[in-house]
Write a protein that holds these residues in place. Structure first.
Motif, PDB file in Angstrom:
ATOM      1  N   VAL A   1      14.366  95.699  31.382  1.00 48.50           N
ATOM      2  CA  VAL A   1      13.843  94.992  32.544  1.00 48.50           C
ATOM      3  C   VAL A   1      13.274  96.025  33.508  1.00 48.50           C
ATOM      4  CG1 VAL A   1      14.349  93.420  34.449  1.00 48.50           C
ATOM      5  CG2 VAL A   1      15.564  93.176  32.286  1.00 48.50           C
ATOM      6  N   ARG A   2      11.949  96.049  33.630  1.00 51.35           N
ATOM      7  CA  ARG A   2      11.257  96.958  34.553  1.00 51.35           C
ATOM      8  C   ARG A   2      11.744  98.405  34.397  1.00 51.35           C
ATOM      9  NH1 ARG A   2      12.768  92.552  38.003  1.00 51.35           N
ATOM     10  NH2 ARG A   2      11.014  91.124  38.337  1.00 51.35           N
ATOM     11  N   GLY A   3      11.913  98.837  33.171  1.00 48.72           N
ATOM     12  CA  GLY A   3      12.297 100.218  32.894  1.00 48.72           C
ATOM     13  C   GLY A   3      13.788 100.465  32.829  1.00 48.72           C
ATOM     14  N   ASP A   4      14.619  99.477  33.160  1.00 46.07           N
ATOM     15  CA  ASP A   4      16.083  99.613  33.073  1.00 46.07           C
ATOM     16  C   ASP A   4      16.572  98.954  31.791  1.00 46.07           C
ATOM     17  OD1 ASP A   4      16.256 100.950  35.417  1.00 46.07           O
ATOM     18  OD2 ASP A   4      16.837  99.209  36.622  1.00 46.07           O
ATOM     19  N   ARG A   5      17.472  99.659  31.096  1.00 44.37           N
ATOM     20  CA  ARG A   5      18.022  99.091  29.857  1.00 44.37           C
ATOM     21  C   ARG A   5      19.035  98.011  30.197  1.00 44.37           C
ATOM     22  NH1 ARG A   5      21.684  99.713  25.509  1.00 44.37           N
ATOM     23  NH2 ARG A   5      20.608  99.649  23.489  1.00 44.37           N
ATOM     24  N   LEU A   6      18.729  96.779  29.790  1.00 41.77           N
ATOM     25  CA  LEU A   6      19.591  95.638  30.079  1.00 41.77           C
ATOM     26  C   LEU A   6      20.686  95.474  29.037  1.00 41.77           C
ATOM     27  CD1 LEU A   6      20.213  93.037  31.695  1.00 41.77           C
ATOM     28  CD2 LEU A   6      18.506  91.876  30.275  1.00 41.77           C
ATOM     29  N   GLY A   7      20.362  95.692  27.760  1.00 35.13           N
ATOM     30  CA  GLY A   7      21.373  95.491  26.737  1.00 35.13           C
ATOM     31  C   GLY A   7      20.786  95.509  25.354  1.00 35.13           C
ATOM     32  N   THR A   8      21.423  94.754  24.441  1.00 35.79           N
ATOM     33  CA  THR A   8      21.054  94.762  23.025  1.00 35.79           C
ATOM     34  C   THR A   8      21.085  93.343  22.481  1.00 35.79           C
ATOM     35  OG1 THR A   8      22.068  96.950  22.785  1.00 35.79           O
ATOM     36  CG2 THR A   8      21.638  95.736  20.761  1.00 35.79           C
ATOM     37  N   PHE A   9      20.132  93.058  21.562  1.00 36.55           N
ATOM     38  CA  PHE A   9      20.114  91.786  20.849  1.00 36.55           C
ATOM     39  C   PHE A   9      19.811  92.085  19.387  1.00 36.55           C
ATOM     40  CE2 PHE A   9      17.348  88.469  19.002  1.00 36.55           C
ATOM     41  CZ  PHE A   9      18.289  87.455  18.892  1.00 36.55           C
ATOM     42  N   GLY A  10      20.575  91.479  18.474  1.00 27.31           N
ATOM     43  CA  GLY A  10      20.299  91.745  17.073  1.00 27.31           C
ATOM     44  C   GLY A  10      21.123  90.891  16.138  1.00 27.31           C
ATOM     45  N   GLN A  11      20.811  91.029  14.875  1.00 33.15           N
ATOM     46  CA  GLN A  11      21.504  90.294  13.811  1.00 33.15           C
ATOM     47  C   GLN A  11      22.620  91.162  13.249  1.00 33.15           C
ATOM     48  OE1 GLN A  11      18.895  88.651  10.830  1.00 33.15           O
ATOM     49  NE2 GLN A  11      20.495  88.683   9.275  1.00 33.15           N
ATOM     50  N   LEU A  12      23.758  90.531  12.910  1.00 35.45           N
ATOM     51  CA  LEU A  12      24.871  91.276  12.341  1.00 35.45           C
ATOM     52  C   LEU A  12      24.466  91.898  11.010  1.00 35.45           C
ATOM     53  CD1 LEU A  12      28.085  89.140  12.944  1.00 35.45           C
ATOM     54  CD2 LEU A  12      27.217  91.061  14.264  1.00 35.45           C
ATOM     55  N   HIS A  13      25.006  93.074  10.769  1.00 33.07           N
ATOM     56  CA  HIS A  13      24.705  93.804   9.540  1.00 33.07           C
ATOM     57  C   HIS A  13      25.196  93.001   8.328  1.00 33.07           C
ATOM     58  CE1 HIS A  13      24.530  97.038   6.596  1.00 33.07           C
ATOM     59  NE2 HIS A  13      23.864  97.790   7.489  1.00 33.07           N
ATOM     60  N   PRO A  14      24.407  92.934   7.245  1.00 37.20           N
ATOM     61  CA  PRO A  14      24.834  92.160   6.062  1.00 37.20           C
ATOM     62  C   PRO A  14      26.188  92.593   5.512  1.00 37.20           C
ATOM     63  CG  PRO A  14      22.522  92.762   5.896  1.00 37.20           C
ATOM     64  CD  PRO A  14      23.051  93.481   7.098  1.00 37.20           C
ATOM     65  N   GLN A  15      26.484  93.889   5.552  1.00 33.12           N
ATOM     66  CA  GLN A  15      27.772  94.350   5.027  1.00 33.12           C
ATOM     67  C   GLN A  15      28.928  93.814   5.871  1.00 33.12           C
ATOM     68  OE1 GLN A  15      28.082  98.581   4.625  1.00 33.12           O
ATOM     69  NE2 GLN A  15      30.221  98.530   4.004  1.00 33.12           N
TER      70      GLN A  15
END
Length: 821
Positions: A674-688
């Motif tokens: 957000v405007r150059g600040d790291r807000l967080g992470t979004f992703g899919q769980l690893h298959p393993q």
């Protein structure tokens, strides 16, 4: 603790009723849970003497007794006890007497044809024991000047009232009669009478050595050897005192140690000295204190052979274990009927050491409860002298040796001085109710209250006292606010006014609370369920994410292994919850959580608040149209749900590829900015990870730094939505298709087109992606729809074409795209 008013009366004069005393103590912070009026248990029971006993003519197990109860003629009473006989003194329940403990009212009756006018009582019938084998027979020496027909309650100890009192954890001194007496003195102003404790003057004959290898766990140890004593039942007054306090009488020596514990709050223990020598294996006795070693055991007084853990603190004889220090004595060295010499232990043990020892052994006693709260360091010698005096009076004998190991600080170190300001007292406590108006506490009120508590006050500066705390309150009176609390408690909480201050204002939410609630509403509106987990979790062993194992905060003394570390993120708890719901047949969990996380940083322990969530599975109903097959969320559907929340709260979020968290799919994970600040992470769980946990094919998680989100949402633009009027003129749309490298993100393309399109470009949307035949290797075909609109006119081709061409040129110039249309 059970408080006997007869016992308390010996320490301080009481002129109020038991109910008034209970109310006064409760208002002072010592809750009286029950008032046990023993005077009602034997009201109407008198002293009688059996003059004659004859066999009942119609019953083998009944006796017909003629009993003198002070009347003109003896009373005839039929008795079924086997121990009844002539010339004994007994307790007689006269006609009309009600015995509440057995719910029985005495009436004139005939038993097997013989009239009976009363009942000869056992101890169970007057409530002193649960069961009795026969009637109670008084020792003639106890009777003294009492005559037959006199009230028997004084002989039974039933002329007393017991208050069952609960004290707070910081008031260790309140677990003693002397401590409660001091409290009554402070509340009433009556003088205190402490029990006599003369100095001990040993006649040395046998040496006693001490070896305290753990002085921190045992700062002080006093050993006193008394020889030539005779163990016997305790006198009636001592048995009655202990029974009123809920303690079983054993013998005169052991009863004295329990009596001192109740009187002074100082646990003591008596060893049979000859048995100690047998355990030690040498007549030259050395008593010691140390922690247990591996594979050691000790047999305690309850008959249990207890394997010892290293946290257990022991009392030793020539380095051989004899008992659990401060908790329970050992069976091999206990005082018994044949004991002729004892070694009396009086010691101070560290509260934390006893707490760990008791927990490790799963054993808690009256002694350990007092040590865990902290006994009075300053009056150990007084309690010891008092115990020696009572033992020599009741059991005879003489003191032949006494040894002391003392590493306590000097007496001056146990005397704390605290500055107390009258202005601060009134600022914290407020106004009190005067005769005609509300007034502030005066200096005389403060001085009288604290002086009655045993404190010494001297005026250091105008309006400020230097308060010297008495040694027996050293552990809980540490700061100025503690003294202010004592002033309020003893002056009377009910005497302070309960009106609100004159200047008040309406309550409101802080900006952080408002934004947090707004975010919570947005996620609920998106169909997610809020969940909550403990802030404690299992220690991480294989994490490579932002807070690895070496940065995790592990508890030094956890209750359970599963909850032995503070969590470093919220994702682990959400993944566990998702798995649990799947295993219980509850379907996919679409949830979010607000929570604090903790980790070790270079600058020390750090705490932050995160917002995390988990999405996955098929949330739809009516799967019959797909033959019952699940249709889990795609990456873009999950991203769209998250984008919908961001749009609702006006948070402009950009996505960048990320692969720092090994729990997430390396090609389907994005960091949020957000405007150059790291807000967080979004992703899919690893298959393993999904395979190990048995989770559905596609599960997505996100984790946001709440502090960053709040910082960007507390602006006026985000907090106050601005209405934008809808255009009444139609839109004009154009499609654009091109080949572009797969390394270029769609977000970057959209950003470039939006900037080049200017104010006329209303929206940019991707509607097609193709990879395959006739598409150059390493590239993909993308198609976008661009919508142009003006708020003041209908756009013509002359208006749109130049702007659209500018967009095409920007794409070619910046990304070297190959235009297809």
């Amino acid at each position: 603790m059970r408080i006997s008013l007869n016992w308390l009366q010996e320490l301080v004069d009481l002129s109020m009723s038991p109910e008034a005393l209970a109310d006064m103590l409760t208002m002072a912070g010592f809750e009286v849970e029950e008032i046990e009026d023993r005077r009602t248990w034997a009201k109407g029971v008198v002293l009688g003497k059996v003059l004659e006993r004859q066999q009942h003519p119609n019953a083998d197990r009944l006796s017909v007794c003629q009993v003198d109860i002070g009347g003109e003629t003896p009373s005839q009473i039929v008795c079924g006890a086997a121990n009844v006989r002539a010339d004994i003194y007994v307790a007689i329940a006269t006609l009309g007497t009600y015995l509440p403990k057995v719910d029985l009212k005495i009436k004139s009756a005939k038993l097997r044809g013989v009239a009976s006018e009363g009942m000869i009582c056992s101890l169970s019938e007057v409530g002193l024991t649960k069961e009795s084998e026969g009637i109670h027979i008084f020792d003639e020496a106890m009777i003294g000047s009492l005559t037959v027909g006199s009230d028997v309650r004084s002989l039974l100890g039933l002329d007393d009232v017991i208050l069952d009192l609960t004290s707070t954890a910081n008031r260790a001194d309140a677990l003693s009669m002397v401590g409660i007496a001091r409290e009554v003195v402070a509340l009433t102003g009556n003088p205190l009478r402490l029990p006599d404790a003369p100095p001990v003057e040993p006649t040395p004959s046998k040496p006693l050595a001490l070896n305290i290898s753990e002085p921190q766990a045992c700062p002080t140890y006093i050993g006193t050897v008394i020889e030539g004593l005779s163990v016997a039942p305790s006198p009636a007054w001592l048995q009655q005192r202990l029974q009123a306090a809920g303690v079983r009488s054993i013998n005169n020596v052991v009863d004295v140690t329990n009596y001192i514990m109740l009187e002074w709050g100082q646990p003591l223990h008596a060893f049979d000295r000859d048995r100690l020598v047998t355990v030690a294996g040498d007549d030259a006795l050395t008593m010691g204190v140390r922690f247990a070693r591996a594979r050691e055991t000790v047999k305690t007084l309850d008959g249990s052979d207890r394997p010892l853990l290293e946290q257990a603190l022991l009392i030793t004889a020539n380095d051989k274990p004899t008992m659990l220090a401060g908790i329970m004595g050992g069976e091999d060295t206990e005082v018994y009927a044949g004991t002729q010499a004892v070694m009396l232990e009086a010691a101070i043990f560290d509260a934390a050491a006893i707490r760990r020892s008791a927990r490790a052994q799963g054993l808690r006693t009256e002694a350990s409860a007092r040590y865990e709260r902290g006994v009075n360091w300053a009056e150990l010698e007084t309690a010891c002298r008092r115990a020696v005096k009572l033992i020599t009076e009741l059991a005879g004998g003489q003191v032949v040796a006494q040894a002391m190991a003392d590493s306590r600080p000097a007496q001056d170190a146990l005397t704390r001085s605290i500055d107390l300001r009258l202005e601060r007292v009134n600022q914290v406590l407020g106004m009190v109710e005067g005769e005609d108006d509300l007034i502030e506490l005066q200096s005389t009120d403060v001085e009288q209250t604290l002086t009655a508590l045993g404190c010494h006050l001297s005026m250091s500066t105008p309006g400020t006292w230097q308060v010297t705390v008495p040694p027996y309150r050293y552990r809980d009176l540490e700061r100025e606010i503690d003294l202010i609390e004592e002033v309020a408690r003893l002056y009377g909480y009910n005497k302070f006014c309960d009106t609100l201050p004159t200047k008040t204002e309406a309550g409101y939410l802080s900006i952080e609370q408002y934004i947090t609630r707004h975010l919570r509403e947005a996620f609920r509106g998106a169909g997610l369920t809020e969940v909550m987990h403990y802030s404690l979790s299992k220690p991480r062993s294989d994490s490579l994410c932002e807070a690895p194992k070496d940065r995790q905060i592990v508890l030094a003394n956890p209750l359970f292994t599963e909850y032995s570390a503070l969590r470093t993120d919220l994702l682990d708890g959400l993944i566990d919850a998702f798995q649990y719901n799947q295993e219980q047949g509850n379907g996919a969990l679409n949830g979010f959580e607000f929570g604090h996380v903790f980790w070790n940083a270079e600058e020390g322990l750090t705490e932050s608040e995160y917002l995390s969530g988990i999405l996955g599975g098929d949330p739809t109903q009516g799967k019959w149209i797909r033959s019952g097959k699940e249709q889990p969320l795609t990456w873009f559907e999950a991203k769209g749900l998250l984008d919908g929340v961001f749009e609702r709260v006006a948070l402009p979020v950009e996505y960048q590829p990320d692969r720092r968290d090994d729990r997430l799919h390396p090609g389907r994970t994005a960091s949020l900015w957000v405007r150059g600040d790291r807000l967080g992470t979004f992703g899919q769980l690893h298959p393993q990870l999904r395979q190990e946990r048995g989770l559905p094919d596609e599960v997505y998680v996100f984790q946001l730094d709440l502090e960053v989100a709040i910082r960007h949402l507390e602006t006026d633009q985000a907090l106050v939505p601005v209405f934008k009027p809808y255009s009444t003129y139609p839109a004009s749309d154009r499609d654009i298709a091109f080949y572009v490298s797969t390394r270029i993100a769609v977000a970057d393309l959209q950003r470039t087109m939006t900037k080049a399109g200017g104010v006329l470009l209303e929206s940019v949307g991707l509607f097609d992606e193709y990879r395959g035949d006739r598409v150059p290797e390493g590239q993909r075909s993308l198609a976008f729809r661009l919508v142009y609109r003006a708020s003041d006119r209908t756009l013509t081709d002359k208006d749109v074409d130049p702007v659209h061409q500018k967009v095409r040129d920007a794409l070619v110039e910046k990304f070297q795209v190959e235009l297809r249309s």
